[in-house]
Design a protein around this motif. Structure first.
Motif, PDB file in Angstrom:
ATOM      1  N   ALA A 200       0.830  -1.207   0.000  1.00  0.00           N
ATOM      2  CA  ALA A 200       0.000   0.000   0.000  1.00  0.00           C
ATOM      3  C   ALA A 200       0.864   1.257   0.000  1.00  0.00           C
ATOM      4  N   TRP A 201       1.925   1.259   0.834  1.00  0.00           N
ATOM      5  CA  TRP A 201       2.827   2.417   0.847  1.00  0.00           C
ATOM      6  C   TRP A 201       3.498   2.614  -0.508  1.00  0.00           C
ATOM      7  N   SER A 202       3.905   1.501  -1.107  1.00  0.00           N
ATOM      8  CA  SER A 202       4.554   1.597  -2.423  1.00  0.00           C
ATOM      9  C   SER A 202       3.589   2.164  -3.462  1.00  0.00           C
ATOM     10  N   LEU A 203       2.346   1.670  -3.423  1.00  0.00           N
ATOM     11  CA  LEU A 203       1.358   2.176  -4.369  1.00  0.00           C
ATOM     12  C   LEU A 203       1.031   3.640  -4.085  1.00  0.00           C
ATOM     13  N   GLY A 204       0.994   4.015  -2.773  1.00  0.00           N
ATOM     14  CA  GLY A 204       0.752   5.417  -2.440  1.00  0.00           C
ATOM     15  C   GLY A 204       1.867   6.322  -2.934  1.00  0.00           C
ATOM     16  N   ILE A 205       3.113   5.855  -2.739  1.00  0.00           N
ATOM     17  CA  ILE A 205       4.253   6.646  -3.235  1.00  0.00           C
ATOM     18  C   ILE A 205       4.208   6.748  -4.759  1.00  0.00           C
ATOM     19  N   ALA A 206       3.849   5.628  -5.399  1.00  0.00           N
ATOM     20  CA  ALA A 206       3.743   5.653  -6.858  1.00  0.00           C
ATOM     21  C   ALA A 206       2.652   6.618  -7.316  1.00  0.00           C
ATOM     22  N   THR A 207       1.537   6.642  -6.552  1.00  0.00           N
ATOM     23  CA  THR A 207       0.460   7.582  -6.882  1.00  0.00           C
ATOM     24  C   THR A 207       0.923   9.015  -6.725  1.00  0.00           C
ATOM     25  N   GLY A 208       1.646   9.299  -5.633  1.00  0.00           N
ATOM     26  CA  GLY A 208       2.167  10.660  -5.429  1.00  0.00           C
ATOM     27  C   GLY A 208       3.131  11.072  -6.524  1.00  0.00           C
ATOM     28  N   LEU A 209       4.028  10.122  -6.888  1.00  0.00           N
ATOM     29  CA  LEU A 209       4.970  10.430  -7.972  1.00  0.00           C
ATOM     30  C   LEU A 209       4.237  10.644  -9.293  1.00  0.00           C
ATOM     31  N   ALA A 210       3.184   9.847  -9.511  1.00  0.00           N
ATOM     32  CA  ALA A 210       2.404  10.036 -10.735  1.00  0.00           C
ATOM     33  C   ALA A 210       1.721  11.399 -10.734  1.00  0.00           C
ATOM     34  N   LEU A 211       1.242  11.817  -9.543  1.00  0.00           N
ATOM     35  CA  LEU A 211       0.596  13.135  -9.456  1.00  0.00           C
ATOM     36  C   LEU A 211       1.599  14.248  -9.715  1.00  0.00           C
ATOM     37  N   ILE A 212       2.790  14.116  -9.115  1.00  0.00           N
ATOM     38  CA  ILE A 212       3.824  15.129  -9.345  1.00  0.00           C
ATOM     39  C   ILE A 212       4.239  15.142 -10.813  1.00  0.00           C
ATOM     40  N   GLY A 213       4.414  13.944 -11.372  1.00  0.00           N
ATOM     41  CA  GLY A 213       4.775  13.878 -12.790  1.00  0.00           C
ATOM     42  C   GLY A 213       3.701  14.474 -13.679  1.00  0.00           C
ATOM     43  N   SER A 214       2.436  14.228 -13.332  1.00  0.00           N
ATOM     44  CA  SER A 214       1.351  14.808 -14.138  1.00  0.00           C
ATOM     45  C   SER A 214       1.332  16.322 -14.015  1.00  0.00           C
ATOM     46  N   ALA A 215       1.636  16.837 -12.801  1.00  0.00           N
ATOM     47  CA  ALA A 215       1.687  18.294 -12.633  1.00  0.00           C
ATOM     48  C   ALA A 215       2.811  18.897 -13.482  1.00  0.00           C
ATOM     49  N   LEU A 216       3.978  18.233 -13.462  1.00  0.00           N
ATOM     50  CA  LEU A 216       5.083  18.731 -14.292  1.00  0.00           C
ATOM     51  C   LEU A 216       4.743  18.628 -15.777  1.00  0.00           C
ATOM     52  N   LEU A 217       4.113  17.509 -16.144  1.00  0.00           N
ATOM     53  CA  LEU A 217       3.710  17.351 -17.534  1.00  0.00           C
ATOM     54  C   LEU A 217       2.669  18.395 -17.918  1.00  0.00           C
ATOM     55  N   ALA A 218       1.719  18.646 -16.985  1.00  0.00           N
ATOM     56  CA  ALA A 218       0.707  19.674 -17.261  1.00  0.00           C
ATOM     57  C   ALA A 218       1.339  21.042 -17.391  1.00  0.00           C
ATOM     58  N   GLN A 219       2.331  21.313 -16.528  1.00  0.00           N
ATOM     59  CA  GLN A 219       3.023  22.603 -16.611  1.00  0.00           C
ATOM     60  C   GLN A 219       3.727  22.754 -17.960  1.00  0.00           C
ATOM     61  N   ALA A 220       4.400  21.677 -18.368  1.00  0.00           N
ATOM     62  CA  ALA A 220       5.090  21.733 -19.662  1.00  0.00           C
ATOM     63  C   ALA A 220       4.096  21.882 -20.807  1.00  0.00           C
ATOM     64  N   ALA A 221       2.997  21.121 -20.734  1.00  0.00           N
ATOM     65  CA  ALA A 221       1.983  21.227 -21.786  1.00  0.00           C
ATOM     66  C   ALA A 221       1.335  22.602 -21.790  1.00  0.00           C
ATOM     67  N   ALA A 222       1.053  23.120 -20.569  1.00  0.00           N
ATOM     68  CA  ALA A 222       0.446  24.450 -20.484  1.00  0.00           C
ATOM     69  C   ALA A 222       1.381  25.501 -21.054  1.00  0.00           C
ATOM     70  N   THR A 223       2.675  25.357 -20.743  1.00  0.00           N
ATOM     71  CA  THR A 223       3.637  26.328 -21.298  1.00  0.00           C
ATOM     72  C   THR A 223       3.672  26.250 -22.814  1.00  0.00           C
TER      73      THR A 223
END
Length: 522
Positions: A200-223
């Motif tokens: 569960a912790w591993s999946l939670g960390i993976a979810t957090g990393l996916a969220l951070i990655g999506s935010a960075l990807l969204a920032q890049a796409a938005a730019t």
């Protein structure tokens, strides 16, 4: 305390209002939020499904292995016990069963040779007891079922998961087939629970990393997406500021590139249209100016002749033929009207060309108004309410033009008496001209300062040229002032003139602008 709470609530309400106004107003923020929500939903869904599948696989695998081993131990060890074993035999068998590969606790219950119920636990007296077995499980284990073709045995193996002190356990029970002791098993699932927690912790960390990655990807796409939109917004603002030569650099073949091409085409068409309109406007102004200048020479001669004719009309000798007297009076009146029209047109062309300049002087406003009224013989029709001593640095000639137009318009279209009041307010001179007529119709009010506007379409040939109020407004603007028109609650129309007490700063700005223009031409 109350005032402090009120202040805090006010601060919080203010911040909340600011946030409500700002939230989701940024396209970049909305893109990041949408990307984040999509990524969070996908990651949580995937993690939840993965956790559930792994949880079932881990628990089922551990559970099946334990139950299989327990059932085998019950057959191999408990099954060889006498039908009525002693407590020592039960205890020894329970210890042997507990030492298997799965390491679970065992409780065996049977009747001894004396007919008493005895038990043997793998942990001794402090080990696994009957109290640790759920009552529902005991009832299921002890329930005898009817033997049939589909059910070969009267007793079956039953199991149940329980949690004690935040630790999960697997509890199972069965009877020896063919008669013998009843056996119960207790197996701790804490290792499996720890493995699942780690998952569960591993999946939670993976979810957090996916969220951070999506935010960075969204920032890049938005730019990437918003940079052309930002350039388009800047170009549109520059175009709105009058910089019609603004163009966008077009690259690519996507929709944003098409939008940039469309903007460039629209800007080019607008620039051409504005240039054409400016050229026509300049041509029109030159035509009016040239026409006014050309008319002045014949008008001078005509005016001289009409003055002679007017003197003949005023003469007492009666030498003028009564038949032509009305025609002469009409010629004199229309010549004056034409003269005024030409002067007004020349004044308008000076305003349009930007060549009108102020010639400032210190004037007493009350004296200036009195001189304007006296020069036009309006003393009997105008009521002046002005204190002496209100001084202003203005252009006396242009102020006289403004007053003459406002008071003359009130006398012509309103009703006597016309009241002119003057007051001093915050470095401004406020002059109000009010008549006692029917007022200005509501549909006419927005147009009273338009050039050549006539309130009545049925009387296009009125005495005025339709330029007086427009010229008055332009003269107010060149002073940095304003004229407003309204209807008085007490009846009649009110024209309010506001002028700065000192217009010297405007003349300095004009001189600086003129100097910079001359430098640019040099």
């Amino acid at each position: 305390m109350t005032s402090a709470q009120g202040g805090f609530r006010g601060w919080f309400a203010e911040r909340k209002g600011v946030w409500s106004r700002l939230r989701f107003t940024s396209l970049r923020l909305r893109l990041v939020v949408v990307f984040g929500l999509v990524a969070l939903t996908a990651a949580v869904s995937a993690s939840g499904i993965a956790y559930w599948l792994n949880r079932e696989a881990v628990l089922t695998r551990a559970q099946d292995a334990v139950l299989r081993d327990f059932q085998q131990e019950m057959q191999n060890r408990a099954g060889v016990l006498p039908e009525r074993p002693t407590q020592f035999e039960l205890q020894r068998t329970a210890d042997q069963m507990a030492n298997g590969s799965q390491r679970f606790s065992v409780l065996l219950i049977a009747e001894n040779p004396d007919g008493r119920t005895v038990s043997g636990s793998s942990g001794g007296l402090s080990g696994f007891t009957l109290k640790d077995v759920p009552e529902s499980l005991r009832e299921a284990v002890n329930e005898e079922q009817e033997v049939s073709s589909t059910n070969k045995y009267a007793y079956h193996l039953y199991w149940q998961r329980v949690v004690e002190d935040d630790t999960p356990y697997l509890v199972a029970g069965t009877k020896v087939i063919g008669g013998g002791p009843t056996g119960y098993m207790l197996k701790s699932l804490e290792p499996e629970a720890k493995d699942l927690n780690s998952l569960a912790w591993s999946l939670g960390i993976a979810t957090g990393l996916a969220l951070i990655g999506s935010a960075l990807l969204a920032q890049a796409a938005a730019t990437t997406v918003l940079k052309p939109v930002h350039r388009l917004g800047v170009a549109a603002r520059r175009l709105g500021e009058g910089k019609l030569d603004t163009r966008l650099r077009v690259s690519g073949t996507d929709e944003l590139a098409d939008l940039s091409r469309t903007f460039n085409n629209a800007a080019e068409a607008l620039e051409k249209r504005v240039a054409d309109m400016a050229a026509r406007d300049d041509s029109s102004r030159r035509f009016v100016a040239d026409m006014s200048h050309e008319l002045r020479t014949p008008l001078t001669a005509i005016t001289a002749v009409t003055e002679v004719l007017e003197e003949e009309l005023e003469a007492e000798t009666g030498s003028m033929d009564p038949m032509i007297e009305p025609a002469v009076r009409l010629v004199v009146s229309e010549t004056r009207r034409l003269n005024d029209l030409v002067e007004n047109l020349m004044e308008v062309t000076r305003f349009d060309a930007g060549t009108a300049r102020l010639v400032l002087d210190d004037v007493d406003v009350a004296d200036q108004i009195t001189a304007c009224i006296d020069a036009r013989a309006w003393l009997d029709a105008v009521d002046l309410d002005a204190e002496r001593g209100i001084h202003a640095r203005l252009d006396p000639r242009r102020l006289d033009v403004i007053l003459a137009n406002l008071i003359g318009n009130a006398l012509k279209h309103g009703g006597s008496p016309v009241r002119v009041s003057v007051r001093d307010a915050d470095d401004e001179v406020v002059i109000a001209v009010r008549d006692h007529g029917p007022g200005i119709p509501e549909d006419v009010l927005p147009h009273v300062f338009d050039r050549f506007y006539k309130a009545s379409a049925s009387r296009p040939r009125s005495e005025g040229s339709g330029l007086g109020l427009s010229i008055a407004l332009e003269n107010a603007h060149i002073h940095g002032g304003e004229i407003t028109a309204a209807n008085s609650p007490e009846g009649g129309a009110v024209f309010t003139l506001r002028l700065p007490q000192d217009a010297s700063s405007l003349t300095r700005e004009d001189e600086e602008t003129k100097g910079s223009d001359e430098k640019g031409e040099a």
